[in-house]
Motif scaffolding. Sequence first.
Motif, PDB file in Angstrom:
ATOM      1  N   GLY A  24      -6.786   4.646   9.174  1.00 25.90           N
ATOM      2  CA  GLY A  24      -6.095   5.166  10.457  1.00 25.90           C
ATOM      3  C   GLY A  24      -4.959   5.347   9.715  1.00 25.90           C
ATOM      4  N   THR A  25      -3.838   5.688   8.865  1.00 28.70           N
ATOM      5  CA  THR A  25      -2.820   6.585   8.236  1.00 28.70           C
ATOM      6  C   THR A  25      -2.736   7.962   8.330  1.00 28.70           C
ATOM      7  OG1 THR A  25      -2.659   4.954   6.560  1.00 28.70           O
ATOM      8  CG2 THR A  25      -0.656   6.538   5.695  1.00 28.70           C
ATOM      9  N   ALA A  26      -1.570   8.366   8.907  1.00 25.51           N
ATOM     10  CA  ALA A  26      -1.564   9.785   9.709  1.00 25.51           C
ATOM     11  C   ALA A  26      -0.153  10.561   9.529  1.00 25.51           C
ATOM     12  CB  ALA A  26      -1.694   9.953  10.934  1.00 25.51           C
ATOM     13  N   GLN A  27      -0.712  11.519   8.228  1.00 28.78           N
ATOM     14  CA  GLN A  27       0.502  11.598   7.442  1.00 28.78           C
ATOM     15  C   GLN A  27       0.981  13.451   8.604  1.00 28.78           C
ATOM     16  OE1 GLN A  27       0.969  11.996   3.468  1.00 28.78           O
ATOM     17  NE2 GLN A  27       1.195  13.891   3.289  1.00 28.78           N
ATOM     18  N   ARG A  28       2.825  13.899   8.814  1.00 26.18           N
ATOM     19  CA  ARG A  28       2.080  15.151   9.661  1.00 26.18           C
ATOM     20  C   ARG A  28       3.275  15.514   9.210  1.00 26.18           C
ATOM     21  NH1 ARG A  28       3.294  13.962  14.584  1.00 26.18           N
ATOM     22  NH2 ARG A  28       3.864  11.321  14.843  1.00 26.18           N
ATOM     23  N   ARG A  29       3.472  17.077   9.560  1.00 29.14           N
ATOM     24  CA  ARG A  29       4.810  17.590   9.565  1.00 29.14           C
ATOM     25  C   ARG A  29       5.613  17.920   9.998  1.00 29.14           C
ATOM     26  NH1 ARG A  29       4.137  23.405   6.017  1.00 29.14           N
ATOM     27  NH2 ARG A  29       5.963  24.484   6.083  1.00 29.14           N
ATOM     28  N   VAL A  60       5.138   9.837   8.778  1.00 29.94           N
ATOM     29  CA  VAL A  60       3.697   9.367   8.249  1.00 29.94           C
ATOM     30  C   VAL A  60       3.687   7.728   9.889  1.00 29.94           C
ATOM     31  CG1 VAL A  60       4.627   7.447   6.746  1.00 29.94           C
ATOM     32  CG2 VAL A  60       2.400   8.047   6.873  1.00 29.94           C
ATOM     33  N   ASP A  61       2.242   7.895   9.760  1.00 29.11           N
ATOM     34  CA  ASP A  61       2.112   6.475  11.202  1.00 29.11           C
ATOM     35  C   ASP A  61       1.643   5.778  10.309  1.00 29.11           C
ATOM     36  OD1 ASP A  61       3.176   8.566  13.075  1.00 29.11           O
ATOM     37  OD2 ASP A  61       1.250   8.669  13.681  1.00 29.11           O
ATOM     38  N   ILE A  62       1.267   4.253  10.109  1.00 27.41           N
ATOM     39  CA  ILE A  62       1.433   3.168   9.636  1.00 27.41           C
ATOM     40  C   ILE A  62       0.152   2.398  10.314  1.00 27.41           C
ATOM     41  CG2 ILE A  62       2.319   1.305   8.154  1.00 27.41           C
ATOM     42  CD1 ILE A  62       4.401   2.849   7.605  1.00 27.41           C
ATOM     43  N   PRO A  63      -1.262   1.727  10.156  1.00 26.56           N
ATOM     44  CA  PRO A  63      -1.942   1.326  11.156  1.00 26.56           C
ATOM     45  C   PRO A  63      -1.516   0.022  10.574  1.00 26.56           C
ATOM     46  CG  PRO A  63      -2.720   2.096   8.757  1.00 26.56           C
ATOM     47  CD  PRO A  63      -1.659   2.388   8.823  1.00 26.56           C
ATOM     48  N   THR A  64      -1.739  -0.860  11.547  1.00 24.90           N
ATOM     49  CA  THR A  64      -1.455  -1.947  11.830  1.00 24.90           C
ATOM     50  C   THR A  64      -1.882  -3.200  10.638  1.00 24.90           C
ATOM     51  OG1 THR A  64      -1.082  -2.280  14.228  1.00 24.90           O
ATOM     52  CG2 THR A  64      -1.547  -4.390  12.969  1.00 24.90           C
ATOM     53  N   ASP A  65      -3.159  -2.663  10.270  1.00 20.11           N
ATOM     54  CA  ASP A  65      -3.773  -3.956   8.846  1.00 20.11           C
ATOM     55  C   ASP A  65      -4.020  -2.314   8.096  1.00 20.11           C
ATOM     56  OD1 ASP A  65      -5.842  -4.911   7.449  1.00 20.11           O
ATOM     57  OD2 ASP A  65      -7.168  -5.062   8.440  1.00 20.11           O
ATOM     58  N   ILE A  66      -3.421  -2.504   7.278  1.00 19.48           N
ATOM     59  CA  ILE A  66      -2.700  -2.354   6.152  1.00 19.48           C
ATOM     60  C   ILE A  66      -3.871  -2.163   4.946  1.00 19.48           C
ATOM     61  CG2 ILE A  66      -0.519  -0.917   6.245  1.00 19.48           C
ATOM     62  CD1 ILE A  66       0.251  -2.993   3.836  1.00 19.48           C
ATOM     63  N   THR A  67      -4.866  -3.057   5.123  1.00 24.64           N
ATOM     64  CA  THR A  67      -6.398  -4.225   3.827  1.00 24.64           C
ATOM     65  C   THR A  67      -7.578  -3.148   4.278  1.00 24.64           C
ATOM     66  OG1 THR A  67      -7.531  -5.386   5.674  1.00 24.64           O
ATOM     67  CG2 THR A  67      -4.890  -6.088   4.264  1.00 24.64           C
ATOM     68  N   ILE A  68      -7.590  -1.731   5.141  1.00 26.40           N
ATOM     69  CA  ILE A  68      -8.968  -1.373   4.785  1.00 26.40           C
ATOM     70  C   ILE A  68      -8.466  -0.175   3.687  1.00 26.40           C
ATOM     71  CG2 ILE A  68     -10.828  -0.812   6.471  1.00 26.40           C
ATOM     72  CD1 ILE A  68      -9.425  -2.479   8.780  1.00 26.40           C
ATOM     73  N   PRO A  69      -8.902   0.493   3.288  1.00 32.09           N
ATOM     74  CA  PRO A  69      -9.003   1.607   2.245  1.00 32.09           C
ATOM     75  C   PRO A  69      -9.875   2.697   3.869  1.00 32.09           C
ATOM     76  CG  PRO A  69     -11.051   0.230   1.277  1.00 32.09           C
ATOM     77  CD  PRO A  69     -10.609  -0.479   2.612  1.00 32.09           C
ATOM     78  N   GLY A  70      -8.911   4.019   3.168  1.00 32.91           N
ATOM     79  CA  GLY A  70      -9.695   4.752   4.459  1.00 32.91           C
ATOM     80  C   GLY A  70      -9.933   6.257   3.568  1.00 32.91           C
ATOM     81  N   GLU A  71     -10.253   7.379   3.529  1.00 34.52           N
ATOM     82  CA  GLU A  71     -11.018   8.117   3.395  1.00 34.52           C
ATOM     83  C   GLU A  71     -10.814   8.840   1.884  1.00 34.52           C
ATOM     84  OE1 GLU A  71     -10.080  12.328   5.372  1.00 34.52           O
ATOM     85  OE2 GLU A  71      -8.896  11.464   6.852  1.00 34.52           O
ATOM     86  N   PHE A  72      -9.231   8.927   1.679  1.00 38.87           N
ATOM     87  CA  PHE A  72      -9.092   9.213   0.498  1.00 38.87           C
ATOM     88  C   PHE A  72      -8.937   8.956  -1.482  1.00 38.87           C
ATOM     89  CE2 PHE A  72      -6.603  11.078   3.678  1.00 38.87           C
ATOM     90  CZ  PHE A  72      -6.909  12.748   4.189  1.00 38.87           C
ATOM     91  N   ALA A  96       0.969  -1.136   0.061  1.00 38.66           N
ATOM     92  CA  ALA A  96      -0.133  -0.332  -0.062  1.00 38.66           C
ATOM     93  C   ALA A  96       1.040   1.188  -0.173  1.00 38.66           C
ATOM     94  CB  ALA A  96      -1.334   0.034   1.356  1.00 38.66           C
ATOM     95  N   LEU A  97       0.422   2.417  -0.288  1.00 40.81           N
ATOM     96  CA  LEU A  97       1.006   3.527  -0.473  1.00 40.81           C
ATOM     97  C   LEU A  97       0.502   4.154   0.710  1.00 40.81           C
ATOM     98  CD1 LEU A  97       0.878   4.929  -4.337  1.00 40.81           C
ATOM     99  CD2 LEU A  97       2.540   3.841  -2.948  1.00 40.81           C
ATOM    100  N   VAL A  98       1.638   5.136   1.768  1.00 38.12           N
ATOM    101  CA  VAL A  98       0.888   5.225   2.534  1.00 38.12           C
ATOM    102  C   VAL A  98       1.408   6.811   2.974  1.00 38.12           C
ATOM    103  CG1 VAL A  98       1.747   3.247   4.572  1.00 38.12           C
ATOM    104  CG2 VAL A  98       3.523   4.740   3.650  1.00 38.12           C
ATOM    105  N   VAL A  99       1.812   7.857   1.826  1.00 36.13           N
ATOM    106  CA  VAL A  99       2.141   9.291   1.803  1.00 36.13           C
ATOM    107  C   VAL A  99       1.501   9.660   0.434  1.00 36.13           C
ATOM    108  CG1 VAL A  99       3.896  10.553   1.331  1.00 36.13           C
ATOM    109  CG2 VAL A  99       3.917   9.863   3.363  1.00 36.13           C
TER     110      VAL A  99
END
Length: 321
Positions: free
Chosen positions: A173-178, A145-157, A84-87
């Motif tokens: 559950g992915t959270a990208q922060r500056r 970028v915080d990465i969830p344990t389960d990366i198989t569930i689609p996010g809001e974007f 999965a892409l996380v950023v």
Amino acid sequence: FMDARDITPPYTKGALRGGTHRHEWSGDGQWIGYTYNDAVLKALEDKTGEKHNLRTIGVSKRNNPVFLEKDAQGDNVSGEWFSALVVRVTPTPKPGSDEISHAAGDSWVGTDGYVKPDGTRQIARAFIGKVKNKNGKEVDEVFIVDIPTDITIPGEFGPLEGTDTTFPMPPKGTAQRRLTFTANASQAGCVGIVRSSFDGSLLAFLAKDAHGIQQIFAISPSGGVATQLTFHDKNVEGSVRWRPDGKQISYVWEGSIVVCKIGNEPFESRFQLLTKPTENSPSNLVWSHDDRTLAFNRIITDEKTGKSKQIFIVKPPVIEK
């Protein structure tokens, strides 16, 4: 194959659509992180002339295989791991925002993540993201970028597998922060590969000090004010790596490998040269797990074979526990 590949619509969740680079294992061996470029959006870019194929960051996780039917061209393959892409990146970041057009210089945070303010441990990757300052000028900043344990569930974007015109999107559950905000400062920008201490408490990166000299700074994964670690009179070249015990950081400066003790002692008494300066600077420093040996590359010249890059090791002095 570890990662599955599917560049034929409809695309497949857990499969990538392009090329990966700079692969890095997580400390527990359950993940691989990498930078990524998308072949589907590259084809769209070639067709339209508009910028679509941006560099970003992805991860693959063990124990969730992705199966694909073989295609006639042989472009698509099944993979043993789920990817999965996380950023999130965009070709048109809003000036003054935290949106980015490029993500790279990434590495895992800690051997097994970092400790959040609530006391839980979080797996994450730190990286350099390209923002635009309020005047529209591009500036590189440190992100996490915080990465969830389960990366198989689609996010809001959007869908994990992407569309014909959009990137695969990060999992739920992915959270990208500056983390740094140098864009409007007199010495703007951060460079290099962001490197975490083994316990995940600090992230090291390169930036210019008040005198315009490139130094090593460190910041917490939770954010806050960055701390300047080195105070050299000339630029730190790079290859920043933490010693596993967390008491020193190693890097290349003026053609030499240097170790610098972390602390409040005067800088002159904290750093030590491990190698003599060479015309071709050392590179790609990496520590052994027992923190007794430092390996690196250096280009050497042989009368018969010419220049070649070789592997060397050095034994730094042991720091008492």
